[in-house]
Structure formats: C-alpha cells, structure tokens
Design a protein around this motif. Structure first.
Motif, PDB file in Angstrom:
ATOM      1  N   LEU A  60       0.842  -1.195   0.000  1.00  0.00           N
ATOM      2  CA  LEU A  60       0.000   0.000   0.000  1.00  0.00           C
ATOM      3  C   LEU A  60       0.875   1.242   0.000  1.00  0.00           C
ATOM      4  O   LEU A  60       2.046   1.196   0.365  1.00  0.00           O
ATOM      5  CB  LEU A  60      -0.906   0.001   1.232  1.00  0.00           C
ATOM      6  CG  LEU A  60      -1.879  -1.165   1.339  1.00  0.00           C
ATOM      7  CD1 LEU A  60      -2.672  -1.068   2.627  1.00  0.00           C
ATOM      8  CD2 LEU A  60      -2.814  -1.207   0.130  1.00  0.00           C
ATOM      9  N   SER A  81       0.008   2.239  -4.193  1.00  0.00           N
ATOM     10  CA  SER A  81      -0.325   0.837  -3.975  1.00  0.00           C
ATOM     11  C   SER A  81      -0.053   0.024  -5.239  1.00  0.00           C
ATOM     12  O   SER A  81      -0.122   0.545  -6.363  1.00  0.00           O
ATOM     13  CB  SER A  81      -1.794   0.704  -3.562  1.00  0.00           C
ATOM     14  OG  SER A  81      -2.625   1.231  -4.581  1.00  0.00           O
ATOM     15  N   ARG A 111      -4.889   2.419  -7.855  1.00  0.00           N
ATOM     16  CA  ARG A 111      -5.879   2.758  -6.814  1.00  0.00           C
ATOM     17  C   ARG A 111      -5.296   3.711  -5.772  1.00  0.00           C
ATOM     18  O   ARG A 111      -6.042   4.334  -5.033  1.00  0.00           O
ATOM     19  CB  ARG A 111      -6.360   1.477  -6.115  1.00  0.00           C
ATOM     20  CG  ARG A 111      -7.275   0.652  -7.024  1.00  0.00           C
ATOM     21  CD  ARG A 111      -8.038  -0.382  -6.216  1.00  0.00           C
ATOM     22  NE  ARG A 111      -7.770  -1.715  -6.737  1.00  0.00           N
ATOM     23  CZ  ARG A 111      -7.898  -2.826  -6.027  1.00  0.00           C
ATOM     24  NH1 ARG A 111      -8.256  -2.754  -4.753  1.00  0.00           N
ATOM     25  NH2 ARG A 111      -7.654  -3.986  -6.571  1.00  0.00           N
ATOM     26  N   ASP A 112      -3.969   3.763  -5.722  1.00  0.00           N
ATOM     27  CA  ASP A 112      -3.288   4.693  -4.817  1.00  0.00           C
ATOM     28  C   ASP A 112      -3.813   4.554  -3.388  1.00  0.00           C
ATOM     29  O   ASP A 112      -4.069   5.539  -2.691  1.00  0.00           O
ATOM     30  CB  ASP A 112      -3.479   6.136  -5.323  1.00  0.00           C
ATOM     31  CG  ASP A 112      -2.284   7.026  -4.948  1.00  0.00           C
ATOM     32  OD1 ASP A 112      -1.186   6.477  -4.739  1.00  0.00           O
ATOM     33  OD2 ASP A 112      -2.449   8.252  -4.865  1.00  0.00           O
ATOM     34  N   GLU A 113      -3.938   3.299  -2.964  1.00  0.00           N
ATOM     35  CA  GLU A 113      -4.555   2.993  -1.671  1.00  0.00           C
ATOM     36  C   GLU A 113      -3.530   3.140  -0.548  1.00  0.00           C
ATOM     37  O   GLU A 113      -2.454   2.563  -0.606  1.00  0.00           O
ATOM     38  CB  GLU A 113      -5.066   1.541  -1.727  1.00  0.00           C
ATOM     39  CG  GLU A 113      -6.063   1.179  -0.665  1.00  0.00           C
ATOM     40  CD  GLU A 113      -6.532  -0.263  -0.862  1.00  0.00           C
ATOM     41  OE1 GLU A 113      -6.767  -0.933   0.144  1.00  0.00           O
ATOM     42  OE2 GLU A 113      -6.624  -0.729  -2.030  1.00  0.00           O
ATOM     43  N   ARG A 114      -3.903   3.892   0.466  1.00  0.00           N
ATOM     44  CA  ARG A 114      -2.988   4.219   1.561  1.00  0.00           C
ATOM     45  C   ARG A 114      -2.969   3.164   2.649  1.00  0.00           C
ATOM     46  O   ARG A 114      -3.946   2.453   2.862  1.00  0.00           O
ATOM     47  CB  ARG A 114      -3.457   5.502   2.241  1.00  0.00           C
ATOM     48  CG  ARG A 114      -2.884   6.745   1.681  1.00  0.00           C
ATOM     49  CD  ARG A 114      -3.435   7.942   2.441  1.00  0.00           C
ATOM     50  NE  ARG A 114      -3.031   9.148   1.732  1.00  0.00           N
ATOM     51  CZ  ARG A 114      -1.835   9.704   1.876  1.00  0.00           C
ATOM     52  NH1 ARG A 114      -0.969   9.197   2.711  1.00  0.00           N
ATOM     53  NH2 ARG A 114      -1.501  10.770   1.177  1.00  0.00           N
TER      54      ARG A 114
END
Lengths: 453, 344
Positions: A60, A81, A111-114
C-alpha cells in the motif's frame, strides 16, 4: 520581518543565468501516479536499506518496503499501492554516477490505496523516539546530498544554529522555491520541529534574493508561527551560495575547517524540502514517498514542478510533462552546474533527484575544444574555496601530489564555477575529480594539458 | 531514449580566448584612430606589418613544432601582441623594423617557451626591447604631432609610405628635418642640462598634461582600458597599483623640487604609462596570478617606471619595468597564495 539581509559575504561565486522561470509559471502538479516504481535500496552514503517485502506481495501507499540498515541509513517506502514484481539490480543514479543497485520494483494498480491511518503509530514526544521515527520515515536530506536526516540530527556538540537552506542557487532548479511558495506553513512547522529535536536556540531559513514570492510566503507563515527562535535571512543571488559550507560562511562569517562538517561546530544544515518532509511525517504520518522535482529545459514540452513518487522512471515523468521536444540532446539529473548526465531515461527518480533537465544542444556545453590556460586568474576569482585552479591544473597534469595537497585539491567542492568562467574553456572540474580519485589510490593522474589540438 | 554523457558542469562557458583577445583589439581602436590623426599612417602601417610577421611566424613555428595551427592562429593572441608592439614603435620606421619586431616577439618570447599561455615575458615588450637594443637609431625616429610645430613641413601619406618601404625621403627633406624627439626625451635632456621643468614644458610640443597629441592618444588608451575593466577582461589590481606606484613618487619629488622633477600629470599622460597600466602589465600570462600578487606586481612596475624615467638611460621605462617584474612573478605567486577556505 526578514531578520537578516546579507549583501555579499561569500568568497568567489558567480552570477549565472537562472533559467528558472519556465518551471515556475504554474503550480506544483500533484497526484501523479506512474505505472511502475523502482525503489533503490541505497540512495545515499552509508548503508543500504533491507527489504521487508516479498516478490508477489501487494503493498500500500506509505508501506515500508525496506527498513533502515545500520546507521547512517534510511528506510524506503512504497509511493503508491501495487504489486511487488521483482527485487533485482537496476541502474540507479547514486553519488558516483549511474550504477547497478538492488531495487524493489512495484507495478502500481492505480488505486493509490494508503496504509490505514490507524495503523501508523502516533508522533512520539521524546527526541530519541522522534529521531527514530524520522529514520523509520525514510527521511533524508533533499538538497542533493541525501544524508539520512536522523543521523544528521545527532551532533557531537550542542547545536547553536539550525540552518534551513532555501537558497537554491543552482540554475534551472525551482522545486524548493515552489515548495516554499505553496507549502510555507509546513516548511516553517517542519523547521520548528527540527529545531525542537536538535534543541537548537536558533533556526535560520535562508532564501536567495531572487525568490521574493517564496520569501513573502515564508514571512507570513513565520509570523503566524510566532516563535522567537525562528529567523529569516535573505542571501544574495550568487552561485554557489546554497553550498553547505558557503551558506555557513554567508550567515555566520565563520568557515568550516577543511575536511570537517558544520555539525562539528554547532551548525546543522537542512534543506527546506527536508523540513517539509518531516512535517508531513508528523502531521500526516506520511513517510518520504514523494518529492517535488523540477522538470525543465528546452527539450521538454511542459516545464513544471511535479510532486513525484520516489521510484518513478524518468521516462514516465517526462511523458507526464508532455514528452520531449525535437532536438533534445542531454538529460541531466540535478542542475546545470553539478548535475549528472544520464545515459537514458530508464533510471528512476530517487530521493536525491531535485531536477530533471531535458536540454537542447544550445543550452549545454557541446563544443569541447580547450585553449591553453592564459593564466588570467578568473578561476581563482570565482572559486568559493579560494583555490587557484590554474595552479591546480598544472599540478594535476604533472601528477604532483605534494603540490596538489598544498594547493588544496581536497577542498575543491566541484561547483564548476571555474569551468564556466574560464576563457580557455578548460574542463577544470572534471580534471580535479579525476585527480582526487588518482590521489586517493596514489596513481599517476591521467589528465592532459589543455590546448593540445 | 539514449543521451551523451559529458560530466558537469553542463552550463556553457561564458567567454572564450578569441572573444577576450578581440575585446583587447577593439579597446585599442579609438587610440589607433587618434594616433593616426596626430601622427599620420605610421601606426597603421606598423600594425599591418607586425601583424603579418606575427601571424606568419606563429603559423611557421607551430608547423616546425609539429603542432596544429587552426586554433592558435585564429585565437587573435598574435594580433594583440602585434597591436601592442605597433603602439610602442615610432610611427616613422623602415618596414623591416615592425617585421623583425613581430617575428621576434612571437618566436623568441612566445613560441620558444611553448606558445600561448607559456611565455614568461610579455612578447610585445620583448620584441620592443630587442628592437631598441639592436636598432637604436631607427627606434628613435618619432614624429611631431599634427600642428605641433609651425616650422614643420608635414609629410604626405605617399611620402610617408615611400620612406617606410624604400627609405627615400622627398628631396627637400632629410631625416632630421622630419623626426622630432618625444616630450619625455626633451624633458630628460632638458633636466640633464639643468633647465627648470617649467621652462621645458613651455615648448611647442607640450600640451595641457603631457606632450601635445600624445596626451590625447593616452586618453583614448585609458578609455579603452576602462572598457576592458567594464567588460571584466582585466581587473583593477594591476592598473591601480601601477599608476599609484608611478604617481606617488612623482608627486612627492615634484612637491620637493618642482623645477627638477616633472609633475605627476606629465608622467601620467606621457610615454607608455596608460598603455602599460591597462594593456601591457595586465597581459595575464606573464603577470602575477593572484590578487595580492597583482597589487605587488603592478606597484613594482609603476615604481620601476618612475625610477627608470628619472634616473635611467632611456626616456621611458615601461618595457624594461614590465620585463623585470615578469621575472619576479614566480616568486610573487608563491608568497601571495590566498588562504584556502577553512584552512589556517
């Protein structure tokens, strides 16, 4: 509210065409996510980070992919991510040019999920733990030297002054200028945080005179912060005023002795980008996963500053900036005075990459003819170390190690001023680099006298 | 995409040797025109001949040395030597004087030491001294300035050129009727004969500051010098201390005895003072290389010029002073190195 205004208190130096306006016309572009991240495990002097992810694993944004090794070292994190595709040797620009380095290669999923905020530890209160947090946050000096910040916050003597370097004296580079204009409050907060960790009674943010907008923004932020320890200094627009030892000389009138570091004398220098990164870490729990990079030069369609995830291949960054213009001749990582020319655009942006110049032939030196030295001494006039480059040249050609030592070869900071001022157009700095390497191994120096053709 | 990989700095050099040399030549143009107005075509002829000799010898010696000639001849350094030498020569000399002077300057002082950047002594001054020692008669054939002397019958351009190339003067003139002593010469002889300076200065060849005509050439040379300072081609150290080294003793001795010593203004605008201060002593190759060294070097030349003018055998002393101080440069450089940043 500028506390100190310095006219000229610097040995040597040179006024160069700034070439900064092309990249400061618009705001910093944020939110760019490349398709691939190539994360080098060693981006600085000292020890490489140790990977803690496996091939095939999903990571992530903000997740640690490698932890800091033995000090000095700094951790490495994923900038977006995605999936770890490989851990392999790749060419990466380090302190000695492009060399193979172990890299974690991540294919982003868009998605650039943190990493969930709850998963991050809260900001510690004691200084030792804060240094550890800075180390775990992968924060390094963003001015170019990329020395692990946590290791620079431990000094052998009590710190008298923290110097936050916003001089940005090198042509083309404008990332610090734009960061100060847009994120002045964070830069000021980060400066005060570093002041706190260092226990310094005074912090000076130094900005060159040619950045009035940055100075104004920092003035407003400093006024709001209302901290007596914080001082602002306007320094003259002259290259290399932003060199660490040069800035210490400018601000304090003191010289850091040959072969020593400012930290040994109570001065710690940090870049404004580092101050910003430290504040991001405290406020957002965001480790160093991105930095502002100036993409400029006549060879790129849209010169601008971009907040770039660390590890972005340069080709993707150039494509994001509209691609190359016809006639691009050289790709430089860093500024036009001290930057490295890259063999291709496959290498990734590292924590050290403050600027990418896609230069047309007419912007850079291409004619390589040298005339003999006419001993005009202009090189000595501009040398910030007060060396006599014309005499060093003679000693280097003769492989005269004793003379090179007396003349101070080891004190050459390789700023390139002498090359640019030399009417004989002699490539002095490159000869001095070669001489330094030869002296280190006690080998004859393989350089020729200029003007042989 | 692949790129070439030269090392930093990537920024283009700001200036080049030919540009520097052309600036020096350009700075001399007003003085050349002024000289021609006052003294006829002699300077232009001298420049053409010294330049031809200098370029030809430069190319031939390089060929003999097995060195390429394309950059060396185009760098304009031989032309600068030729221009400075032609200012030092009397404007009324047979053609072989400038030819020999140009050839000697380039071979003896420059190429024998290794060419551009290697000469220990100023080439133009070596050429001049060679000529004045070898051909003292021809080297004192100075002309009076235009309208300097009402009894004087000036030569036409044709008569001047005819003398230079054939040695023939018009039937009604001999060489003594054409040439005149320089103001420095007249002053030196006059003072030696015990005449007071004020009386000598009353002569028709004298103007407001120095010699009539000569003082204007000096003004235009100084103007060219200011242009060189403005463009950063030369720096202030040498001209300032050169002129101070000359003017301080001149002022002191003039104040002590104004009848036996010329006033400082006369020294400033006579002979090769301005040319020496701005164009000759500042020749970088043979000058001291450090800022402090240049202060010493310039002051040394100025003092020597005063001493040679006042007590020496020749009326002017710029050439000898420059060459003497050239010889001290390695010593000066050694003891005037700046303190390196961060070193004690």
């Amino acid at each position: 509210m500028v506390d100190y205004v310095f006219e000229r208190h610097l040995s040597g130096g040179i006024l160069l065409p700034a070439n900064k306006t092309a990249s400061t016309a618009g705001p910093i572009q944020r939110g760019f996510v490349p398709t691939k991240l190539v994360l080098a495990l060693r981006q600085h002097r000292g020890n490489a980070a140790e990977p803690v992810v496996a091939v095939g694993e999903r990571v992530l944004k903000g997740q640690t992919v490698a932890t800091a090794g033995a000090a000095p070292s700094a951790a490495v994190h994923a900038g977006s991510s995605g999936w770890v595709r490989s851990i392999e040797e790749r060419p990466v620009l380090g302190g000695h040019g492009v060399q193979p380095s172990l890299c974690v290669v991540i294919e982003t999923d868009g998605r650039d999920e943190r990493v969930p905020a709850a998963a991050a530890p809260s900001w510690p209160t004691d200084h030792v733990a804060q240094r550890a947090a800075i180390r775990a946050g992968g924060i390094v000096g963003l001015g170019g030297a990329v020395y692990p910040t946590a290791d620079k916050l431990t000094t052998p003597v009590p710190v008298e002054t923290l110097i936050v370097n916003g001089a940005e004296c090198e042509p083309y580079i404008s990332c610090d200028d734009m960061l100060m204009r847009e994120n002045a409050a964070d830069v000021v907060s980060g400066t005060l945080l570093l002041t706190e960790v260092l226990g310094a009674p005074r912090a000076i943010i130094a900005i060159e005179r040619d950045k009035p907008q940055a100075m104004e923004a920092i003035e407003i932020a400093a006024h709001a912060a209302n901290d007596q320890r914080l001082k602002l200094a306007e320094v003259p627009t002259i290259y290399p005023a932003g060199g660490e030892k040069q800035l210490v000389e400018l601000l304090t009138g003191e010289e850091v002795p040959s072969g020593r570091y400012p930290g040994e004398f109570g001065y710690v220098c940090q870049n404004v980008g580092t101050a910003y990164a430290v504040q991001r870490l405290r406020a957002e729990r965001e480790p160093l996963i991105a930095r502002v990079v100036t993409v400029t030069g006549g060879g790129v369609k849209k010169p601008q500053n971009v907040e770039v995830p660390i590890g972005t291949p340069i080709a993707e960054l150039i494509a994001y900036c509209g691609g190359y213009n016809e006639g691009v001749a050289r790709l430089i990582a860093g500024g036009s005075m001290m930057g490295y020319s890259l063999p291709d655009d496959d290498t990734p942006i590292t924590k050290a990459t403050n600027c990418i110049i896609a230069a047309l032939a007419e912007e850079v030196r291409t004619e390589m003819h040298e005339w003999p030295c006419i001993r005009c001494g202009d090189c000595a006039m501009v040398c910030p170390s007060r060396l006599l480059p014309q005499d060093l040249l003679v000693a280097a050609v003769a492989s005269d190690f004793a003379a090179l030592h007396t003349l101070g070869l080891q004190d050459c900071i390789e700023c390139g001023c002498c090359d640019v001022i030399c009417p004989s157009q002699i490539m002095l700095t490159e000869r001095f680099r070669i001489a330094k390497r030869s002296v280190a191994v006690r080998q004859p120096i393989p350089v020729t006298s200029p003007g042989q053709d | 995409m692949r790129f070439d990989q030269p090392t930093a700095p990537h920024a283009r050099p700001l200036v080049s040797v030919p540009v520097v040399m052309r600036r020096v030549l350009f700075a001399l143009v007003p003085a050349m025109l002024c000289h021609t107005w006052y003294f006829g075509p002699g300077l232009l002829l001298n420049f053409a001949l010294t330049a031809a000799a200098a370029l030809l010898t430069e190319a031939s010696v390089l060929r003999l040395r097995g060195r390429p000639t394309r950059y060396a001849v185009r760098d304009c350094s031989a032309l600068v030597t030729a221009a400075l030498l032609s200012f030092a020569l009397p404007p009324f000399v047979p053609f072989w004087i400038p030819l020999i002077g140009g050839a000697i300057a380039i071979t003896l002082a420059k190429q024998l030491y290794g060419g551009l950047g290697k000469n220990l002594f100023n080439p133009a001054m070596v050429g001049y001294v060679f000529l004045i020692l070898s051909f003292p008669v021809q080297m004192t054939q100075w002309l009076p300035p235009r309208m300097g002397d009402l009894d004087y019958r000036p030569l036409s351009v044709g008569e001047h050129v005819a003398y230079v190339f054939t040695g023939q003067l018009p039937d009604d003139l001999d060489i003594d009727a054409v040439t005149r002593a320089t103001p420095l010469d007249i002053v030196k002889e006059g003072l030696r004969a015990g005449r007071p300076f004020a009386e000598i200065r009353g002569g028709s060849l004298f103007g407001d500051f120095g010699g009539r005509g000569w003082e204007w050439v000096a003004n235009f040379i100084a103007l060219g010098g200011l242009y060189l300072l403005y463009t950063g081609t030369i720096r202030w150290h040498i001209p300032t201390t050169f002129l101070s080294g000359l003017l301080v003793p001149a002022t002191v001795l003039y104040l002590i005895d104004p009848s036996a010593y010329p006033d400082p203004g006369f020294h400033l605008f006579s002979g090769a003072t301005m040319l020496g201060a701005f164009f000759i002593a500042t020749e970088p190759v043979s000058a001291a290389g450090t800022d402090r060294g240049r202060l010493i070097y310039g002051a040394g030349i100025g003092l020597l010029v005063y001493a040679l003018r006042t007590w020496g055998a020749y009326p002017d002393g710029v050439a000898f002073s420059v060459l003497l101080m050239n010889g001290t440069v390695p010593l000066i450089n050694r003891y005037t190195r700046p303190r390196i940043y961060g070193q004690r």
